[in-house]
Design an enzyme around this catalytic site. Structure first.
Site, short mmCIF file in Angstrom:
data_model
loop_
_atom_site.label_atom_id
_atom_site.label_comp_id
_atom_site.label_asym_id
_atom_site.label_seq_id
_atom_site.Cartn_x
_atom_site.Cartn_y
_atom_site.Cartn_z
N GLN A 12 0.83 -1.19 0.00
CA GLN A 12 0.00 0.00 0.00
C GLN A 12 0.87 1.25 0.00
O GLN A 12 2.08 1.17 0.24
CB GLN A 12 -0.89 0.00 1.24
CG GLN A 12 -0.11 -0.13 2.53
CD GLN A 12 -0.91 -0.72 3.66
OE1 GLN A 12 -2.12 -0.93 3.57
NE2 GLN A 12 -0.25 -1.00 4.78
N HIS A 26 -9.32 3.28 19.32
CA HIS A 26 -8.57 2.20 19.95
C HIS A 26 -9.14 1.81 21.31
O HIS A 26 -9.15 0.62 21.66
CB HIS A 26 -7.09 2.59 20.05
CG HIS A 26 -6.42 2.67 18.72
ND1 HIS A 26 -5.77 3.80 18.27
CD2 HIS A 26 -6.32 1.76 17.72
CE1 HIS A 26 -5.29 3.57 17.06
NE2 HIS A 26 -5.62 2.35 16.70
N ASP A 50 -0.18 -0.05 13.65
CA ASP A 50 0.09 1.29 14.17
C ASP A 50 0.36 1.29 15.67
O ASP A 50 0.91 2.25 16.21
CB ASP A 50 -1.06 2.24 13.85
CG ASP A 50 -2.41 1.72 14.36
OD1 ASP A 50 -2.58 1.60 15.59
OD2 ASP A 50 -3.29 1.44 13.53
N GLU A 53 0.32 -8.15 11.19
CA GLU A 53 0.31 -6.96 10.35
C GLU A 53 1.09 -7.28 9.07
O GLU A 53 2.29 -7.53 9.11
CB GLU A 53 0.95 -5.78 11.08
CG GLU A 53 1.22 -4.56 10.21
CD GLU A 53 -0.03 -4.04 9.52
OE1 GLU A 53 -0.08 -4.07 8.27
OE2 GLU A 53 -0.97 -3.62 10.24
N ASP A 64 -0.22 -12.42 6.04
CA ASP A 64 -1.65 -12.27 5.78
C ASP A 64 -2.46 -12.83 6.95
O ASP A 64 -2.19 -13.93 7.44
CB ASP A 64 -2.01 -13.00 4.49
CG ASP A 64 -3.49 -12.96 4.21
OD1 ASP A 64 -3.98 -11.90 3.80
OD2 ASP A 64 -4.15 -13.99 4.43
N GLY A 65 -3.45 -12.07 7.41
CA GLY A 65 -4.23 -12.48 8.57
C GLY A 65 -5.00 -13.75 8.36
O GLY A 65 -5.09 -14.60 9.26
N ASP A 122 -8.54 -5.19 13.75
CA ASP A 122 -8.29 -3.76 13.50
C ASP A 122 -7.93 -3.62 12.04
O ASP A 122 -6.79 -3.35 11.67
CB ASP A 122 -7.15 -3.28 14.42
CG ASP A 122 -6.83 -1.81 14.23
OD1 ASP A 122 -7.61 -1.12 13.55
OD2 ASP A 122 -5.80 -1.36 14.76
N SER A 123 -8.92 -3.81 11.21
CA SER A 123 -8.69 -3.94 9.77
C SER A 123 -8.90 -2.63 9.04
O SER A 123 -9.61 -1.74 9.52
CB SER A 123 -9.66 -4.98 9.20
OG SER A 123 -10.98 -4.64 9.57
#
Length: 283
Positions: A31, A62, A86, A106, A137-138, A155-156
């Protein structure tokens, strides 16, 4: 010449924020990541042109991802965070001494590095010994897991592009399998206000209802997110978020927060009529 960042909410609506300085801009393997300095919102993390968070209001997002579940089961010990590079979710989880393991999946290691450098107050706990970061990859990570965690927090990003696989019925089923018998899953549930996102809310909710026996939606107000009205999902094999809240036990922990409080807990599950109508056809 003034520099402004425009976050497009729909084809005809955008949030425009004046930028003082562009601190970082780079394309990773997954990204494009930007960090912008602004006067009103502080530093802004932008991914593929969309605001992911701002220094000024990230605590709302959060805290709502973490403390709702922890107030229902303050004895959670093993946590999986899908996304969360993050560090905001991890920061909130680290307020609980009872938590032994925080696994963070992540996919983009650059995002982690950028947040450690430019958003250190949020990423401050990512190097703690309780935290294990997996850059993969999750869906692939969770596929082989069974009865591993007390809590899974998704937390996508938005349900397209790199995060699309985290919004499927298969993925929610894998989360169900990876949880203990009394496990809880929390996910960001998008905004119900604009038409296209409201459709995503319905589609996501329907898939979660098919995977978990107890599913409820709650809400928060996040000024920098589309419409400001944001939803979250609570899904569990055993716990009801209202019937099973351990208010006294959670308050006794004296967890420092700026948004969440147990007096707020019941209120955030009281949804406006238009949101109830949006969800009722899939429950």
């Amino acid at each position: 010449m003034d520099l402004w960042f425009n976050d497009e909410h729909t084809d005809t609506v955008k949030l425009s924020i004046k930028v003082e300085e562009q601190l970082f801009s780079q394309q990773s393997s997954e990204q494009h990541i930007d960090v912008l300095q602004t006067r009103e919102f502080g530093k802004i993390l932008v991914v593929d042109g969309d605001i992911m968070l701002t220094e000024k209001d990230e605590f709302i997002y959060h805290e709502l991802l973490v403390h709702v579940a922890m107030a229902v089961n303050p004895n959670i010990k093993e946590v999986l965070v899908i996304g969360g590079g993050d560090g905001g979710v991890v920061r909130e989880l680290m307020k609980y001494d009872s938590i032994d393991i925080i696994d963070v999946v992540e996919i983009d290691p650059l995002l982690v590095d950028v947040c450690k450098k430019y958003l250190p107050e949020m990423a401050c706990s990512l190097d703690h010994e309780k935290v294990h970061i997996y850059n993969e990859d999750g869906v692939r990570f969770i596929r082989s897991l069974d009865d591993e965690y007390d809590l899974i927090i998704i937390d996508s990003p938005n349900p397209y592009g790199a995060g699309e696989g985290l919004f499927t019925r298969e993925f929610y089923g894998l989360c169900h399998k990876a949880l203990h018998d009394d496990g809880i899953m929390i996910n960001q549930h998008e905004s119900p206000f604009y038409r296209d996102e409201a459709f995503m809310v319905q589609r996501m909710h329907q898939k979660i209802v098919q995977s978990f026996p107890i599913v409820k939606v709650y809400q928060g107000f996040i000024p920098s997110y589309p419409s400001g009205h944001w939803l979250f999902g609570f899904a569990s094999k055993a716990y009801h978020p209202l019937d099973d809240i351990k208010e006294e036990a959670w308050n006794a922990l004296d967890i420092p927060t700026r948004y969440y409080a147990t007096r707020l807990h019941k209120g955030i599950f009281a949804l406006p009529v238009y949101v109830e109508e949006l969800l009722k056809d899939v429950e």
